[in-house]
Design a protein around this motif. Structure first.
Motif, PDB file in Angstrom:
ATOM      1  N   VAL A   1       0.896  -1.347   0.118  1.00 59.37           N
ATOM      2  CA  VAL A   1       0.138  -0.119   0.009  1.00 59.37           C
ATOM      3  C   VAL A   1       0.792   1.167  -0.036  1.00 59.37           C
ATOM      4  O   VAL A   1       1.736   1.365   0.664  1.00 59.37           O
ATOM      5  N   LEU A   2       0.406   2.254  -0.818  1.00 57.97           N
ATOM      6  CA  LEU A   2       0.753   3.713  -0.804  1.00 57.97           C
ATOM      7  C   LEU A   2      -0.047   4.553  -0.432  1.00 57.97           C
ATOM      8  O   LEU A   2      -1.345   4.341  -0.896  1.00 57.97           O
ATOM      9  N   ASN A   3      -0.127   5.324   0.729  1.00 55.97           N
ATOM     10  CA  ASN A   3      -1.000   6.318   1.032  1.00 55.97           C
ATOM     11  C   ASN A   3      -0.862   7.656   0.601  1.00 55.97           C
ATOM     12  O   ASN A   3       0.476   8.230   0.538  1.00 55.97           O
ATOM     13  N   LEU A   4      -1.694   8.298  -0.029  1.00 57.32           N
ATOM     14  CA  LEU A   4      -1.705   9.532  -0.480  1.00 57.32           C
ATOM     15  C   LEU A   4      -2.419  10.601   0.440  1.00 57.32           C
ATOM     16  O   LEU A   4      -3.755  10.423   0.340  1.00 57.32           O
ATOM     17  N   ASP A   5      -2.049  11.593   1.010  1.00 57.12           N
ATOM     18  CA  ASP A   5      -2.769  12.297   1.903  1.00 57.12           C
ATOM     19  C   ASP A   5      -2.009  13.406   2.458  1.00 57.12           C
ATOM     20  O   ASP A   5      -0.740  13.635   2.128  1.00 57.12           O
ATOM     21  N   ILE A   6      -2.712  14.764   2.961  1.00 57.67           N
ATOM     22  CA  ILE A   6      -1.811  15.992   3.371  1.00 57.67           C
ATOM     23  C   ILE A   6      -1.595  15.589   4.793  1.00 57.67           C
ATOM     24  O   ILE A   6      -0.892  16.470   5.146  1.00 57.67           O
ATOM     25  N   ALA A   7      -1.848  14.444   5.378  1.00 56.64           N
ATOM     26  CA  ALA A   7      -1.705  14.491   6.791  1.00 56.64           C
ATOM     27  C   ALA A   7      -0.824  13.098   7.011  1.00 56.64           C
ATOM     28  O   ALA A   7      -1.096  12.233   6.046  1.00 56.64           O
ATOM     29  N   PRO A   8       0.151  12.817   8.029  1.00 55.32           N
ATOM     30  CA  PRO A   8       0.786  11.636   8.234  1.00 55.32           C
ATOM     31  C   PRO A   8      -0.429  10.554   8.736  1.00 55.32           C
ATOM     32  O   PRO A   8      -1.197  10.727   9.428  1.00 55.32           O
TER      33      PRO A   8
ATOM     34  N   LEU B   1       1.132   2.783  11.631  1.00 58.94           N
ATOM     35  CA  LEU B   1       1.135   2.370  10.228  1.00 58.94           C
ATOM     36  C   LEU B   1       2.152   3.045   9.405  1.00 58.94           C
ATOM     37  O   LEU B   1       2.559   2.343   8.275  1.00 58.94           O
ATOM     38  N   SER B   2       2.840   3.835   9.848  1.00 61.53           N
ATOM     39  CA  SER B   2       3.784   4.631   9.066  1.00 61.53           C
ATOM     40  C   SER B   2       5.095   3.866   9.093  1.00 61.53           C
ATOM     41  O   SER B   2       5.920   4.104   7.896  1.00 61.53           O
ATOM     42  N   SER B   3       5.271   2.899   9.940  1.00 65.23           N
ATOM     43  CA  SER B   3       6.488   2.276   9.698  1.00 65.23           C
ATOM     44  C   SER B   3       6.094   0.871   8.573  1.00 65.23           C
ATOM     45  O   SER B   3       7.145   0.447   8.121  1.00 65.23           O
ATOM     46  N   LYS B   4       4.811   0.720   8.099  1.00 66.75           N
ATOM     47  CA  LYS B   4       4.793  -0.263   7.148  1.00 66.75           C
ATOM     48  C   LYS B   4       4.358   0.429   6.011  1.00 66.75           C
ATOM     49  O   LYS B   4       4.381  -0.463   4.927  1.00 66.75           O
ATOM     50  N   VAL B   5       3.731   1.459   5.876  1.00 68.45           N
ATOM     51  CA  VAL B   5       3.119   2.127   4.654  1.00 68.45           C
ATOM     52  C   VAL B   5       3.711   3.605   4.669  1.00 68.45           C
ATOM     53  O   VAL B   5       3.590   4.167   5.565  1.00 68.45           O
ATOM     54  N   HIS B   6       4.214   3.819   3.255  1.00 70.84           N
ATOM     55  CA  HIS B   6       4.669   5.377   3.002  1.00 70.84           C
ATOM     56  C   HIS B   6       3.424   6.209   2.904  1.00 70.84           C
ATOM     57  O   HIS B   6       2.425   5.815   2.092  1.00 70.84           O
ATOM     58  N   THR B   7       3.557   7.306   3.171  1.00 70.59           N
ATOM     59  CA  THR B   7       2.658   8.327   2.719  1.00 70.59           C
ATOM     60  C   THR B   7       3.381   9.362   2.151  1.00 70.59           C
ATOM     61  O   THR B   7       4.380   9.933   2.602  1.00 70.59           O
ATOM     62  N   LEU B   8       2.681   9.562   0.829  1.00 72.11           N
ATOM     63  CA  LEU B   8       3.402  10.498  -0.032  1.00 72.11           C
ATOM     64  C   LEU B   8       2.566  11.986   0.238  1.00 72.11           C
ATOM     65  O   LEU B   8       1.222  11.759  -0.132  1.00 72.11           O
ATOM     66  N   ARG B   9       2.947  12.752   0.585  1.00 74.61           N
ATOM     67  CA  ARG B   9       2.050  14.154   0.761  1.00 74.61           C
ATOM     68  C   ARG B   9       1.733  14.751  -0.461  1.00 74.61           C
ATOM     69  O   ARG B   9       2.345  15.255  -1.237  1.00 74.61           O
TER      70      ARG B   9
END
Ligand SMILES: NC(=O)c1ccc[n+]([C@@H]2O[C@H](COP(=O)([O-])OP(=O)(O)OC[C@H]3O[C@@H](n4cnc5c(N)ncnc54)[C@H](O)[C@@H]3O)[C@@H](O)[C@H]2O)c1
Length: 312
Positions: free
Chosen positions: A32-39, A44-52
């Motif tokens: 999973v890749l997360n697209l969001d303006i918030a972290p 979860l952040s250790s397993k899934v990267h958030t691209l701001r």
């Protein structure tokens, strides 16, 4: 048998619904890749990267949908090639109700972000697009005053004619999704819209039901129906795996009406609570008025989290 792992982009994954959708997708082995303006939260952040990513910016969305999922130094094109197209995009981002920002801004963000995600995903060749809508499109939750549902049960064929701006923004999102599904049908694109009800995260049942139980008529506005956050994650997983349905709208609700019908039935309760509303078919004994029959029949959904498991 384990289901095949997919590469899935989730938008709005840092939000209340998204966190549970991501956790469920990870439990099924998806990447999973997360697209969001918030972290994302640390769990979860250790397993899934958030691209701001600001999804109201079309350029950012096009770029983000072809992004790698995992930061690396250096990148290894053999492990994760450049410009890979995800197997699915699950679009959850947006404002989940009114009164967070002014109505016009909520309408702009919800419609524009959805347009950008649907357009970019279709043009880039993503074959599965899931879009979050709401049962508010049926009208009552944020209406001006008390409003009856049009019939019982409410299925996905019922006319949607809400008066509040949040629900109107979601009607527009649904229409956009439908048009793009039609336009890109020959490319094998499936777009499934989920009309989510009041979402109950794990550990929140007592709080929700204590307030609702004070007077069962209090949850008339939400159609005496709910969506378990983890069960919604399961619906997303099933939808990612189910190809070939074209454009579909699903009530993403759980099985049960939110009132205790012991010794009576959902039908008897509803006849008393909303006496002028017609019935279009016989309802199950404890069936949710915003029925999930279609998601069960077409996606094979079976709920894991009945409210009765958590409320004394
Ligand atoms: N929570 C509910 O009860 C409920 C009920 C029905 C439908 N829904 C729908 O489910 C979806 C998720 O709702 P939620 O409760 O998790 O909301 P939320 O507010 O908790 O999460 C929404 C996420 O979207 C992100 N976001 C907002 N604008 C963005 C932008 N321009 N670019 C990138 N990210 C942006 C936010 O940062 C947030 O993380 C929404 O589409 C909502 O309409 C929610």
């Amino acid at each position: 048998m384990a289901s095949p792992a997919k590469r899935i982009i989730v938008t709005g994954g840092s939000g209340q619904v998204g966190q549970h959708v991501i956790a469920t997708l990870l439990s099924h082995g998806h990447d999973v890749l997360n697209l969001d303006i918030a972290p994302l939260p640390p769990s979860l952040s250790s397993k899934v990267h958030t691209l701001r990513t600001d999804l109201t910016d079309s350029g950012q969305v096009h770029s983000a949908l072809t992004s790698r999922f995992h930061p690396a130094c250096p990148f290894d094109p053999a492990t994760e090639p450049l410009n890979q197209i995800p197997d699915a995009v699950i679009h959850l981002a947006g404002y989940p109700r009114g009164m967070i920002v002014p109505d016009g801004e909520m309408y702009r963000v919800n419609t524009l972000a959805s347009y950008n995600v649907i357009e970019a995903a279709c043009r880039l060749g993503v074959k599965k697009i899931l879009v979050a809508s709401t049962v508010c499109v049926y009208g009552p939750p944020y209406a001006e005053g008390d409003m009856d549902l049009p019939c019982f049960p409410v299925d996905e064929e019922v006319d949607t004619n809400p008066m509040d701006v949040y629900a109107i923004s979601k009607v527009c999102v649904e229409k956009t999704a439908r048009g793009f599904a039609r336009r890109f049908a020959s490319f094998g694109v499936d777009i499934y819209v989920f009309r989510i009800a009041a979402v109950i995260p794990p550990g929140e049942y007592e709080r929700f039901f204590t307030s609702w139980r004070a007077d069962p008529r209090d949850h008339k506005a939400v159609g005496w129906s709910y969506t378990d956050a983890q069960d919604f994650g399961k619906m997303c997983h099933l939808a990612v795996l189910k190809d070939g349905l074209g454009f579909q709208i699903f009530n993403a609700t759980n099985d049960d009406i939110t009132v205790e019908t012991r010794g009576s039935t959902a039908t008897a309760f509803l006849k008393q609570a909303s006496p002028s509303v017609p019935f279009t078919r016989e309802m199950g004994e404890t069936e949710a008025p915003l029925t999930n029959r279609k998601v069960k029949e077409l996606l094979g959904f079976q709920q894991d989290h009945s409210w009765r498991m958590y409320v004394a």
